[in-house]
Structures are given as C-alpha cells and as structure tokens.
Motif scaffolding. Structure first.
Motif, PDB file in Angstrom:
ATOM      1  N   ARG A 109       0.871  -1.021   0.047  1.00  0.00           N
ATOM      2  CA  ARG A 109      -0.145  -0.041   0.076  1.00  0.00           C
ATOM      3  C   ARG A 109       1.029   1.243   0.003  1.00  0.00           C
ATOM      4  NH1 ARG A 109      -2.649  -0.778   4.513  1.00  0.00           N
ATOM      5  NH2 ARG A 109      -1.633   0.825   5.849  1.00  0.00           N
ATOM      6  N   ILE A 110       1.983   1.359   0.748  1.00  0.00           N
ATOM      7  CA  ILE A 110       2.771   2.314   0.903  1.00  0.00           C
ATOM      8  C   ILE A 110       3.519   2.588  -0.246  1.00  0.00           C
ATOM      9  CG2 ILE A 110       4.934   3.317   1.987  1.00  0.00           C
ATOM     10  CD1 ILE A 110       4.025   2.037   4.419  1.00  0.00           C
ATOM     11  N   HIS A 112       2.768   1.597  -3.546  1.00  0.00           N
ATOM     12  CA  HIS A 112       1.660   1.984  -4.335  1.00  0.00           C
ATOM     13  C   HIS A 112       1.543   3.620  -4.306  1.00  0.00           C
ATOM     14  CE1 HIS A 112      -2.380   2.915  -6.130  1.00  0.00           C
ATOM     15  NE2 HIS A 112      -1.681   1.923  -7.224  1.00  0.00           N
ATOM     16  N   SER A 113       1.126   3.975  -3.180  1.00  0.00           N
ATOM     17  CA  SER A 113       1.058   5.460  -2.803  1.00  0.00           C
ATOM     18  C   SER A 113       2.177   6.397  -3.451  1.00  0.00           C
ATOM     19  CB  SER A 113       0.804   5.811  -1.464  1.00  0.00           C
ATOM     20  OG  SER A 113      -0.524   5.187  -0.885  1.00  0.00           O
ATOM     21  N   GLN A 116       2.617   6.766  -7.405  1.00  0.00           N
ATOM     22  CA  GLN A 116       1.670   7.689  -7.735  1.00  0.00           C
ATOM     23  C   GLN A 116       2.296   8.931  -7.940  1.00  0.00           C
ATOM     24  OE1 GLN A 116      -1.282   6.130  -8.967  1.00  0.00           O
ATOM     25  NE2 GLN A 116      -0.139   4.409  -8.078  1.00  0.00           N
ATOM     26  N   CYS A 288       4.733  11.164   2.241  1.00  0.00           N
ATOM     27  CA  CYS A 288       3.796  10.412   1.586  1.00  0.00           C
ATOM     28  C   CYS A 288       3.275   9.384   2.511  1.00  0.00           C
ATOM     29  CB  CYS A 288       4.449   9.755   0.463  1.00  0.00           C
ATOM     30  SG  CYS A 288       3.398   8.630  -0.424  1.00  0.00           S
ATOM     31  N   VAL A 289       4.133   9.036   3.355  1.00  0.00           N
ATOM     32  CA  VAL A 289       3.799   7.869   4.208  1.00  0.00           C
ATOM     33  C   VAL A 289       2.944   8.521   5.165  1.00  0.00           C
ATOM     34  CG1 VAL A 289       4.383   6.124   6.114  1.00  0.00           C
ATOM     35  CG2 VAL A 289       5.706   6.171   3.780  1.00  0.00           C
ATOM     36  N   ASP A 291       0.439  10.831   4.822  1.00  0.00           N
ATOM     37  CA  ASP A 291      -0.559  11.268   4.109  1.00  0.00           C
ATOM     38  C   ASP A 291      -1.213   9.830   3.746  1.00  0.00           C
ATOM     39  OD1 ASP A 291       0.159  13.766   3.861  1.00  0.00           O
ATOM     40  OD2 ASP A 291       0.715  13.655   1.976  1.00  0.00           O
ATOM     41  N   GLU A 292      -0.556   8.647   3.638  1.00  0.00           N
ATOM     42  CA  GLU A 292      -1.215   7.510   3.470  1.00  0.00           C
ATOM     43  C   GLU A 292      -1.760   6.831   4.898  1.00  0.00           C
ATOM     44  OE1 GLU A 292      -2.629   3.693   2.672  1.00  0.00           O
ATOM     45  OE2 GLU A 292      -2.292   5.433   1.332  1.00  0.00           O
ATOM     46  N   SER A 295      -4.860   8.979   5.537  1.00  0.00           N
ATOM     47  CA  SER A 295      -6.016   8.622   4.498  1.00  0.00           C
ATOM     48  C   SER A 295      -6.553   7.289   4.905  1.00  0.00           C
ATOM     49  CB  SER A 295      -5.447   8.658   3.140  1.00  0.00           C
ATOM     50  OG  SER A 295      -6.345   8.045   2.441  1.00  0.00           O
ATOM     51  N   HIS A 296      -5.666   6.233   5.245  1.00  0.00           N
ATOM     52  CA  HIS A 296      -6.136   4.843   5.692  1.00  0.00           C
ATOM     53  C   HIS A 296      -7.187   4.791   6.780  1.00  0.00           C
ATOM     54  CE1 HIS A 296      -5.851   0.462   5.559  1.00  0.00           C
ATOM     55  NE2 HIS A 296      -5.605   0.518   6.792  1.00  0.00           N
ATOM     56  N   ARG A 299     -10.328   6.220   5.961  1.00  0.00           N
ATOM     57  CA  ARG A 299     -11.234   5.338   5.338  1.00  0.00           C
ATOM     58  C   ARG A 299     -11.584   4.183   6.507  1.00  0.00           C
ATOM     59  NH1 ARG A 299      -6.905   5.618   1.385  1.00  0.00           N
ATOM     60  NH2 ARG A 299      -6.083   3.566   2.461  1.00  0.00           N
TER      61      ARG A 299
END
Length: 303
Positions: A109-110, A112-113, A116, A288-289, A291-292, A295-296, A299
């Motif tokens: 998941r990390i 992939h983010s 992007q 980025c991590v 933010d992920e 966001s996780h 969700r």
C-alpha cells in the motif's frame, strides 16, 4: 581541451559556417577560429577543410563529430539526472521489512502510494527479522525499516512513524485443550510451550512475547519464518503469539486465534529511519507515508 571546445566544434560541424556558428555561440568569429585551431592541435590533425567558399568536415572530423555530439548529450543528461536526483525525483529507496508487514499489505500500500507521485523511483526491498532491520537502519544499510517496533529502545538518531496498531493474538492448534476457550488470559498460558519467530542469531524471539505476557515463555521451537510458526502450531508442537493481522492474511486450516482478555495494549507497526539524514527523496517518502496513514485511518473511520 574541455567541453567548451566540443560545443564550438559541434556548432561549426552542424552549420559548416564559422560566422553562423559564432552567432549561435555568441562569441566573435576570430575567437571561434582560435578555439577550433587549439582543438585540432590537441587532437593532432585537421577537423575541417576550409576554403574561401565553403567549410567541410574531414574524414576524421566526421568521426569526431559523432563522438563529440554523444559526449555533449551525455554531459547534458548527467546534469539533468543530477538535478532530478537532488530534488528527489530520481533515485533508489532501500526498504527493509518484516514478514508480517508484507502479509498484511502495508508494504504494498505504501509503495503504491509513493509510485503515484514518483513513478521513476526504484525500490530495493529485503525481508529481515526486526533486529536486523533495526541494525540496518542504524548503520544505513536501509533507508527505512518497517516492522513491529514495540519491544525496541530507539536511539536518539532513529525516528519512528506509527503506521498501524495490531492487537496480539494467541494462536493454537484446533485440537489444543484451550482451543474452545473464548476468553483467554496470560496466566492460563504459563504451562504452555511456545513456538517463536526468531529470524536471526541475535533474535531469540521472546522479547515481544515476554512484554505481552509479563513472564519468560517456555520456548519449544524457534522458527525462521512466520509460515513455519503457523505450521508448527497447527501440528500441535506448541502455541504462539502473533499480530492480529496474521489471523486474516495467513489463516490456515487447523488453527484458532484468540485475543488476550487481560492485555489491552497494541503492537505498533512503525516506519523507522535515521533523522540525521537530510535527503529530499527520503523526506518525500516520509511525507507520502504520513498522508497514506492519515488517509487509511480516515477510510477505516478512525480519524
């Protein structure tokens, strides 16, 4: 001889006119002629046939043109790569991770983010036990380590970013006498033998279990990977303590997972890194991590 001479020569070779080449280069024509003469003397021969009416490349000049043009292109590419790398747009991230992190999908998941926003970045990945990961981050063999860090004393050079928290689970064979017990406590396990995950000679596999149970577990088997731990438990060799994520990602027939009623803490899965490394690529990855993770949590309804 330097790159300036290469630029001057290529300009003349492509225009076949000293006057026009001088205009393109924003220098005086006599100065350009002197530079080309110096280059020819350094190379030991003529690069151009010059008459009052035209300029032509010699046979040697034609071959040198191809190499000079390639050299200038390589130089310009090197500048671009260097600039992009210093901005964190290119490069390699060396990431070490524990098996449970990969099984639970956190690592994918990390990555992939981050891909992007930085698709050109390459990852060098290596699975290791938590002790080797901590050591690798400390000595900079890894840029980042992702692992359960709850049983480590971090040095001042190491920062950790919590990614998720997992509750511990007792895993038993379905035929174990305690398998039907829904409410399990640490005290009930004192007489049990444990299969532990010990990934290296530095890791006896008991520190995390000791912290959870508050006593020294009796170890009956040390396994080098999590799948072997589960297989041995399923065979009735012993019981074990695993993160709750394993229950859903690696659940096997013949196993039961039970929460501990008298242990309310969670196992933090963290991103560890040296905080004294000022590198744009690492800073972007950390951002980025963060933010992920946010966001996780959103969700999952945890924000």
């Amino acid at each position: 001889m330097d790159l300036r001479h290469f630029r001057y020569f290529v300009a003349v070779a492509e225009t076949l006119h000293f006057g026009r080449a001088a205009q393109q280069l924003h220098i005086a024509q006599p100065a350009l002629s002197i530079q080309i003469k110096d280059l020819e003397e350094a190379l030991g021969g003529k690069l151009f046939h010059r008459t009052s009416r035209k300029v032509e490349l010699t046979a040697g000049g034609k071959l040198f043109y191809q190499e000079a043009k390639a050299a200038l292109k390589a130089y310009e590419q090197a500048i671009k790569v260097g600039q992009s790398a210093l901005k964190g747009e290119l490069g390699v991230l060396r990431v070490g991770y524990s098996a449970s992190v990969a099984y639970a999908g956190i690592l994918g998941r990390i990555m992939h983010s981050f891909r992007q926003i930085r698709p050109e970045i390459k990852f060098e990945l290596q699975e290791q036990d938590p002790y080797r990961l901590m050591e690798g981050v400390q000595n900079q063999a890894f840029d980042f380590g992702i692992f359960p860090a709850f049983s480590f004393d971090m040095s001042a050079q190491i920062s950790v970013l919590r990614l998720e928290s997992w509750a511990p689970r007792i895993v038993l064979s379905a035929s174990h006498p305690l398998a039907d017990c829904q409410r399990m406590t640490c005290g009930m396990l004192r007489q049990e033998g444990f299969v532990v995950y010990a990934g290296s000679e530095f890791d006896q596999g008991t520190s995390g279990i000791r912290q959870i149970l508050s006593y020294e577990p009796e170890v009956v088997y040390k396994a080098a990977d999590m799948m072997m731990v589960l297989s041995l438990v399923s065979a009735g060799v012993g019981i074990s303590v695993v993160p709750s994520a394993i229950e859903f990602s690696l659940k096997q027939p013949g196993l039961v997972f039970r929460p501990l009623a008298d242990f309310c803490d969670h196992i933090d899965i963290s991103l560890a890194y040296r905080n004294d490394r000022n590198e744009p690529l690492m800073d972007q990855f950390i951002a980025c991590v963060r933010d992920e993770v946010a966001s996780h949590q959103y969700r999952d309804g945890k924000s």
